[in-house]
Design a protein around this motif. Structure first.
Motif, PDB file in Angstrom:
ATOM      1  N   GLU A 184      67.797  -4.575  69.387  1.00 20.96           N
ATOM      2  CA  GLU A 184      66.622  -4.373  70.233  1.00 20.96           C
ATOM      3  C   GLU A 184      66.252  -2.906  70.443  1.00 20.96           C
ATOM      4  OE1 GLU A 184      64.886  -7.034  70.835  1.00 20.96           O
ATOM      5  OE2 GLU A 184      66.468  -8.286  70.025  1.00 20.96           O
ATOM      6  N   GLU A 185      66.744  -2.010  69.589  1.00 23.60           N
ATOM      7  CA  GLU A 185      66.361  -0.600  69.760  1.00 23.60           C
ATOM      8  C   GLU A 185      64.945  -0.304  69.282  1.00 23.60           C
ATOM      9  OE1 GLU A 185      70.768  -0.170  70.121  1.00 23.60           O
ATOM     10  OE2 GLU A 185      69.528  -1.258  68.708  1.00 23.60           O
ATOM     11  N   TYR A 186      64.498  -0.966  68.229  1.00 20.66           N
ATOM     12  CA  TYR A 186      63.178  -0.717  67.627  1.00 20.66           C
ATOM     13  C   TYR A 186      63.038   0.689  67.054  1.00 20.66           C
ATOM     14  CZ  TYR A 186      62.091  -5.142  69.758  1.00 20.66           C
ATOM     15  OH  TYR A 186      62.128  -6.459  70.118  1.00 20.66           O
ATOM     16  N   GLU A 187      64.160   1.324  66.753  1.00 27.09           N
ATOM     17  CA  GLU A 187      64.107   2.583  66.009  1.00 27.09           C
ATOM     18  C   GLU A 187      63.884   2.263  64.531  1.00 27.09           C
ATOM     19  OE1 GLU A 187      64.048   5.394  67.445  1.00 27.09           O
ATOM     20  OE2 GLU A 187      64.804   4.912  69.435  1.00 27.09           O
ATOM     21  N   LEU A 188      63.567   3.280  63.754  1.00 26.52           N
ATOM     22  CA  LEU A 188      63.458   3.134  62.308  1.00 26.52           C
ATOM     23  C   LEU A 188      64.703   3.705  61.653  1.00 26.52           C
ATOM     24  CD1 LEU A 188      59.758   4.254  61.722  1.00 26.52           C
ATOM     25  CD2 LEU A 188      60.639   1.928  61.952  1.00 26.52           C
ATOM     26  N   ILE A 189      65.155   3.047  60.603  1.00 28.98           N
ATOM     27  CA  ILE A 189      66.231   3.551  59.750  1.00 28.98           C
ATOM     28  C   ILE A 189      65.603   3.837  58.394  1.00 28.98           C
ATOM     29  CG2 ILE A 189      68.501   3.074  58.766  1.00 28.98           C
ATOM     30  CD1 ILE A 189      68.760   0.844  60.911  1.00 28.98           C
ATOM     31  N   ALA A 190      65.797   5.034  57.884  1.00 28.43           N
ATOM     32  CA  ALA A 190      65.112   5.417  56.648  1.00 28.43           C
ATOM     33  C   ALA A 190      66.025   6.181  55.712  1.00 28.43           C
ATOM     34  CB  ALA A 190      63.879   6.262  56.969  1.00 28.43           C
ATOM     35  N   ALA A 191      65.838   5.932  54.426  1.00 34.29           N
ATOM     36  CA  ALA A 191      66.454   6.754  53.378  1.00 34.29           C
ATOM     37  C   ALA A 191      65.398   7.752  52.910  1.00 34.29           C
ATOM     38  CB  ALA A 191      66.921   5.886  52.222  1.00 34.29           C
ATOM     39  N   ILE A 192      65.799   9.015  52.818  1.00 29.09           N
ATOM     40  CA  ILE A 192      64.857  10.091  52.511  1.00 29.09           C
ATOM     41  C   ILE A 192      65.422  10.935  51.377  1.00 29.09           C
ATOM     42  CG2 ILE A 192      63.724  12.157  53.437  1.00 29.09           C
ATOM     43  CD1 ILE A 192      64.110  10.732  56.236  1.00 29.09           C
ATOM     44  N   ARG A 193      64.580  11.237  50.419  1.00 27.61           N
ATOM     45  CA  ARG A 193      65.044  12.079  49.306  1.00 27.61           C
ATOM     46  C   ARG A 193      65.551  13.411  49.838  1.00 27.61           C
ATOM     47  NH1 ARG A 193      60.508   9.803  46.640  1.00 27.61           N
ATOM     48  NH2 ARG A 193      59.213  11.589  47.191  1.00 27.61           N
ATOM     49  N   ALA A 194      66.715  13.836  49.348  1.00 28.03           N
ATOM     50  CA  ALA A 194      67.363  15.035  49.891  1.00 28.03           C
ATOM     51  C   ALA A 194      66.462  16.252  49.819  1.00 28.03           C
ATOM     52  CB  ALA A 194      68.674  15.298  49.149  1.00 28.03           C
ATOM     53  N   GLU A 195      65.727  16.400  48.722  1.00 29.80           N
ATOM     54  CA  GLU A 195      64.872  17.580  48.573  1.00 29.80           C
ATOM     55  C   GLU A 195      63.664  17.538  49.502  1.00 29.80           C
ATOM     56  OE1 GLU A 195      63.588  14.625  45.342  1.00 29.80           O
ATOM     57  OE2 GLU A 195      65.443  15.259  46.343  1.00 29.80           O
ATOM     58  N   GLY A 196      63.383  16.367  50.072  1.00 31.67           N
ATOM     59  CA  GLY A 196      62.251  16.251  50.981  1.00 31.67           C
ATOM     60  C   GLY A 196      62.642  16.146  52.438  1.00 31.67           C
ATOM     61  N   TRP A 197      63.933  16.382  52.740  1.00 36.18           N
ATOM     62  CA  TRP A 197      64.416  16.212  54.107  1.00 36.18           C
ATOM     63  C   TRP A 197      63.661  17.096  55.104  1.00 36.18           C
ATOM     64  CZ3 TRP A 197      66.504  13.281  57.512  1.00 36.18           C
ATOM     65  CH2 TRP A 197      67.099  13.795  58.671  1.00 36.18           C
ATOM     66  N   SER A 198      63.508  18.360  54.817  1.00 35.70           N
ATOM     67  CA  SER A 198      62.811  19.271  55.731  1.00 35.70           C
ATOM     68  C   SER A 198      61.368  18.845  55.947  1.00 35.70           C
ATOM     69  CB  SER A 198      62.850  20.705  55.190  1.00 35.70           C
ATOM     70  OG  SER A 198      64.177  21.173  55.111  1.00 35.70           O
ATOM     71  N   ARG A 199      60.744  18.374  54.890  1.00 34.85           N
ATOM     72  CA  ARG A 199      59.362  17.909  54.991  1.00 34.85           C
ATOM     73  C   ARG A 199      59.266  16.695  55.906  1.00 34.85           C
ATOM     74  NH1 ARG A 199      55.769  16.276  49.677  1.00 34.85           N
ATOM     75  NH2 ARG A 199      53.918  15.482  50.755  1.00 34.85           N
ATOM     76  N   ALA A 200      60.212  15.776  55.777  1.00 34.62           N
ATOM     77  CA  ALA A 200      60.225  14.583  56.618  1.00 34.62           C
ATOM     78  C   ALA A 200      60.455  14.937  58.079  1.00 34.62           C
ATOM     79  CB  ALA A 200      61.294  13.609  56.127  1.00 34.62           C
ATOM     80  N   VAL A 201      61.412  15.822  58.328  1.00 34.56           N
ATOM     81  CA  VAL A 201      61.719  16.244  59.695  1.00 34.56           C
ATOM     82  C   VAL A 201      60.493  16.864  60.347  1.00 34.56           C
ATOM     83  CG1 VAL A 201      63.057  17.874  61.082  1.00 34.56           C
ATOM     84  CG2 VAL A 201      64.179  16.511  59.310  1.00 34.56           C
ATOM     85  N   GLU A 202      59.806  17.719  59.631  1.00 33.30           N
ATOM     86  CA  GLU A 202      58.637  18.393  60.182  1.00 33.30           C
ATOM     87  C   GLU A 202      57.496  17.409  60.439  1.00 33.30           C
ATOM     88  OE1 GLU A 202      56.159  21.548  61.527  1.00 33.30           O
ATOM     89  OE2 GLU A 202      58.313  21.151  61.442  1.00 33.30           O
ATOM     90  N   ALA A 203      57.290  16.458  59.508  1.00 33.88           N
ATOM     91  CA  ALA A 203      56.215  15.485  59.669  1.00 33.88           C
ATOM     92  C   ALA A 203      56.421  14.634  60.918  1.00 33.88           C
ATOM     93  CB  ALA A 203      56.132  14.591  58.431  1.00 33.88           C
ATOM     94  N   VAL A 204      57.651  14.222  61.144  1.00 35.03           N
ATOM     95  CA  VAL A 204      57.953  13.395  62.317  1.00 35.03           C
ATOM     96  C   VAL A 204      57.885  14.235  63.591  1.00 35.03           C
ATOM     97  CG1 VAL A 204      59.743  12.005  63.428  1.00 35.03           C
ATOM     98  CG2 VAL A 204      59.303  11.738  60.989  1.00 35.03           C
ATOM     99  N   ARG A 205      58.316  15.490  63.504  1.00 39.86           N
ATOM    100  CA  ARG A 205      58.266  16.376  64.677  1.00 39.86           C
ATOM    101  C   ARG A 205      56.838  16.592  65.141  1.00 39.86           C
ATOM    102  NH1 ARG A 205      57.130  21.271  66.224  1.00 39.86           N
ATOM    103  NH2 ARG A 205      56.371  21.862  64.158  1.00 39.86           N
ATOM    104  N   LEU A 206      55.924  16.709  64.212  1.00 43.00           N
ATOM    105  CA  LEU A 206      54.537  16.988  64.551  1.00 43.00           C
ATOM    106  C   LEU A 206      53.871  15.847  65.322  1.00 43.00           C
ATOM    107  CD1 LEU A 206      53.274  18.789  61.317  1.00 43.00           C
ATOM    108  CD2 LEU A 206      53.644  19.799  63.576  1.00 43.00           C
ATOM    109  N   VAL A 207      54.426  14.647  65.247  1.00 45.08           N
ATOM    110  CA  VAL A 207      53.866  13.524  66.025  1.00 45.08           C
ATOM    111  C   VAL A 207      54.705  13.243  67.264  1.00 45.08           C
ATOM    112  CG1 VAL A 207      52.743  12.479  64.034  1.00 45.08           C
ATOM    113  CG2 VAL A 207      55.084  11.788  64.629  1.00 45.08           C
ATOM    114  N   GLY A 208      55.614  14.172  67.594  1.00 45.06           N
ATOM    115  CA  GLY A 208      56.391  14.054  68.817  1.00 45.06           C
ATOM    116  C   GLY A 208      57.698  13.312  68.682  1.00 45.06           C
TER     117      GLY A 208
END
Length: 230
Positions: A184-208
């Motif tokens: 019942e957490e409703y979090e997301l679990i995701a696999a992310i390409r290692a070379e795109g990790w920083s990009r993913a972190v920043e994209a999610v950060r920008l939406v809070g």
């Protein structure tokens, strides 16, 4: 999400005001995510039943499936786990906790938050390879990703909510049980390409939001939790 249809099973003793309050709650939940409650059905039932169907659309080019995880991908979640498991133990099993810990744990059950903005941001970043929501619990969701992707996971850091840790210490419980098997957490679990990790972190950060790294995807189709040298 675009629209929601709801079927209500209403006990005979429910009043018109009760039904209006249910409708207000459903509408508030829809509007929080930009969707609309557009209709449904009602009938009499011995207990209150609320069954929802949500309709939504996505762009095929950004859709993240459950089946794309590859060896070396970083495994991440959008938030910590264990709070709802602790909250449910209080509500269903009669366990207690000091205030304000009790209030925070109960709120996690009564007011869940879907990670819609985070999911859309991650999809648009084009670096996610597999994803699933965690409403069935962290362990079950990881096994579903493992089954669909044919890959395993090495978990090096459980995403433990501080409230769950405090509750486990208060009742001498294994916090891993709360984190892995609560649900019942409703979090997301995701696999992310290692070379795109920083990009993913920043994209999610920008939406809070935030991404918590918990492990890596492996070619070994097992799920392993590493704690120290174990």
């Amino acid at each position: 999400p675009t629209a929601l249809l709801v079927s209500l099973g209403l006990p005979r003793n429910y009043t018109e005001e009760d039904v209006k309050n249910i409708a207000k709650g459903l509408n508030a939940g829809c509007r929080e995510y930009g969707a609309y409650l557009i209709g449904g059905d009602t009938s009499e039932a011995p207990d209150l039943i609320i069954a929802c169907m949500v309709y939504g659309t996505t762009q095929a080019k950004t859709l993240i499936p459950r089946s794309g995880a590859g060896p070396g991908d970083i495994l991440a979640v959008t938030g910590p786990f264990g709070k709802t498991a602790a909250g449910l133990k209080m509500l269903l099993e009669g366990l207690d906790a000091p205030s304000p810990l009790r209030e925070r744990l109960v709120e996690s059950v009564y007011m869940p938050k879907a990670r819609l903005k985070e999911g859309l941001a991650l999809a648009e970043s084009s670096v996610g390879t597999a994803s699933i929501d965690s409403s069935d619990g962290l362990a079950v969701s990881l096994h579903e990703l493992r089954k669909m992707s044919g890959r395993g996971f090495e978990i090096s850091g459980l995403p433990v909510a501080e409230e769950a840790r405090a509750f486990a210490e208060f009742h001498d419980l294994d916090v891993r049980e709360l984190v892995l098997y609560g649900g019942e957490e409703y979090e997301l679990i995701a696999a992310i390409r290692a070379e795109g990790w920083s990009r993913a972190v920043e994209a999610v950060r920008l939406v809070g939001g935030s991404l918590i790294r918990i492990g890596v995807v492996t070619s070994d189709p097992r799920i392993v939790l590493r704690e120290g040298d174990r």
